[in-house]
Every structure is written in C-alpha cells, then in structure tokens.
Write a protein that holds these residues in place. Structure first.
Motif, PDB file in Angstrom:
ATOM      1  N   ARG A 138      60.509  55.510  11.114  1.00  0.00           N
ATOM      2  CA  ARG A 138      59.615  56.699  10.383  1.00  0.00           C
ATOM      3  C   ARG A 138      58.663  57.583  11.168  1.00  0.00           C
ATOM      4  O   ARG A 138      57.784  58.447  10.918  1.00  0.00           O
ATOM      5  CB  ARG A 138      58.644  55.880   9.212  1.00  0.00           C
ATOM      6  N   LEU A 139      58.660  56.599  12.295  1.00  0.00           N
ATOM      7  CA  LEU A 139      57.029  57.813  12.966  1.00  0.00           C
ATOM      8  C   LEU A 139      58.161  58.465  14.274  1.00  0.00           C
ATOM      9  O   LEU A 139      57.583  59.415  14.397  1.00  0.00           O
ATOM     10  CB  LEU A 139      56.509  56.457  13.703  1.00  0.00           C
ATOM     11  N   ILE A 162      54.703  53.120   5.349  1.00  0.00           N
ATOM     12  CA  ILE A 162      53.516  53.384   6.639  1.00  0.00           C
ATOM     13  C   ILE A 162      52.813  55.208   5.041  1.00  0.00           C
ATOM     14  O   ILE A 162      53.545  55.616   4.419  1.00  0.00           O
ATOM     15  CB  ILE A 162      54.052  54.120   7.245  1.00  0.00           C
ATOM     16  N   PRO A 163      51.723  54.682   5.526  1.00  0.00           N
ATOM     17  CA  PRO A 163      50.875  55.985   4.459  1.00  0.00           C
ATOM     18  C   PRO A 163      51.043  56.888   4.535  1.00  0.00           C
ATOM     19  O   PRO A 163      51.221  57.431   6.367  1.00  0.00           O
ATOM     20  CB  PRO A 163      49.209  55.708   4.309  1.00  0.00           C
ATOM     21  N   VAL A 164      51.179  58.389   4.406  1.00  0.00           N
ATOM     22  CA  VAL A 164      51.114  59.142   4.593  1.00  0.00           C
ATOM     23  C   VAL A 164      50.573  59.461   5.665  1.00  0.00           C
ATOM     24  O   VAL A 164      50.225  60.491   6.892  1.00  0.00           O
ATOM     25  CB  VAL A 164      51.488  60.379   3.875  1.00  0.00           C
ATOM     26  N   GLN A 218      51.396  61.389   9.496  1.00  0.00           N
ATOM     27  CA  GLN A 218      50.568  62.642  10.332  1.00  0.00           C
ATOM     28  C   GLN A 218      50.166  61.898  10.942  1.00  0.00           C
ATOM     29  O   GLN A 218      50.198  63.270  12.123  1.00  0.00           O
ATOM     30  CB  GLN A 218      49.898  63.235   9.142  1.00  0.00           C
ATOM     31  N   GLU A 219      49.029  62.049  11.892  1.00  0.00           N
ATOM     32  CA  GLU A 219      48.478  60.780  13.172  1.00  0.00           C
ATOM     33  C   GLU A 219      49.108  60.632  14.056  1.00  0.00           C
ATOM     34  O   GLU A 219      49.036  61.095  15.130  1.00  0.00           O
ATOM     35  CB  GLU A 219      47.612  59.907  12.321  1.00  0.00           C
ATOM     36  N   ILE A 220      49.829  59.680  13.372  1.00  0.00           N
ATOM     37  CA  ILE A 220      50.366  59.342  14.930  1.00  0.00           C
ATOM     38  C   ILE A 220      51.899  60.726  15.200  1.00  0.00           C
ATOM     39  O   ILE A 220      52.256  60.946  16.045  1.00  0.00           O
ATOM     40  CB  ILE A 220      51.863  57.831  14.431  1.00  0.00           C
ATOM     41  N   ASN A 221      52.552  61.318  14.305  1.00  0.00           N
ATOM     42  CA  ASN A 221      53.062  62.339  14.554  1.00  0.00           C
ATOM     43  C   ASN A 221      52.508  63.525  15.127  1.00  0.00           C
ATOM     44  O   ASN A 221      52.401  64.409  16.353  1.00  0.00           O
ATOM     45  CB  ASN A 221      53.592  62.994  13.287  1.00  0.00           C
TER      46      ASN A 221
END
Length: 68
Positions: free
Chosen positions: A23-24, A47-49, A53-56
């Motif tokens: 997912r990441l 995983i929360p959106v 977003q932070e990891i992306n």
C-alpha cells in the motif's frame, strides 16, 4: 506488465500486516493505484489516508517549482 501494456494501469494490493508495504511502496514496483482507509477501516491492517499521504510525500517527493 507496465512495459508491455503501459495503457493499462496496474492495481494490486496484498492484505494483512505483511501486505501493508504494498500500500505504501507499490509504486516502486509499477503499481499505479493503492488503497487507504477513510474515516474507519474495515480491518485493523488498513492504513489511514493521512498516513499514506505522509509516507508518499517521502517515497515519491514532488520537486518544488522554481520561483520566477
């Protein structure tokens, strides 16, 4: 697949705790779409959106535009 048929997006995801990495970091392997939970996930491994977003932003940084 992306090299043979770039006109078709790749959608893939694994489940469970071990599948969270898809997912990441799936984009690093040619996956074009991922999944994140919105208000409440249907299982504890989603995983929360906001987290996605932070990891992306770290894995796939967008270059800053140059000021003119």
């Amino acid at each position: 697949m992306p090299n043979k048929h770039p006109e078709y997006p790749i959608i893939a995801s694994a489940s469970g705790n071990a599948g969270r990495i898809t997912r990441l970091a799936g984009g690093l392997f040619g996956i074009d779409l991922t999944f994140a939970s919105g208000v409440k996930g249907s299982n504890p491994w989603q995983i929360p959106v906001e987290t996605v977003q932070e990891i992306n932003n770290v894995i796939y940084p967008v270059p800053a535009k140059e000021a003119k």
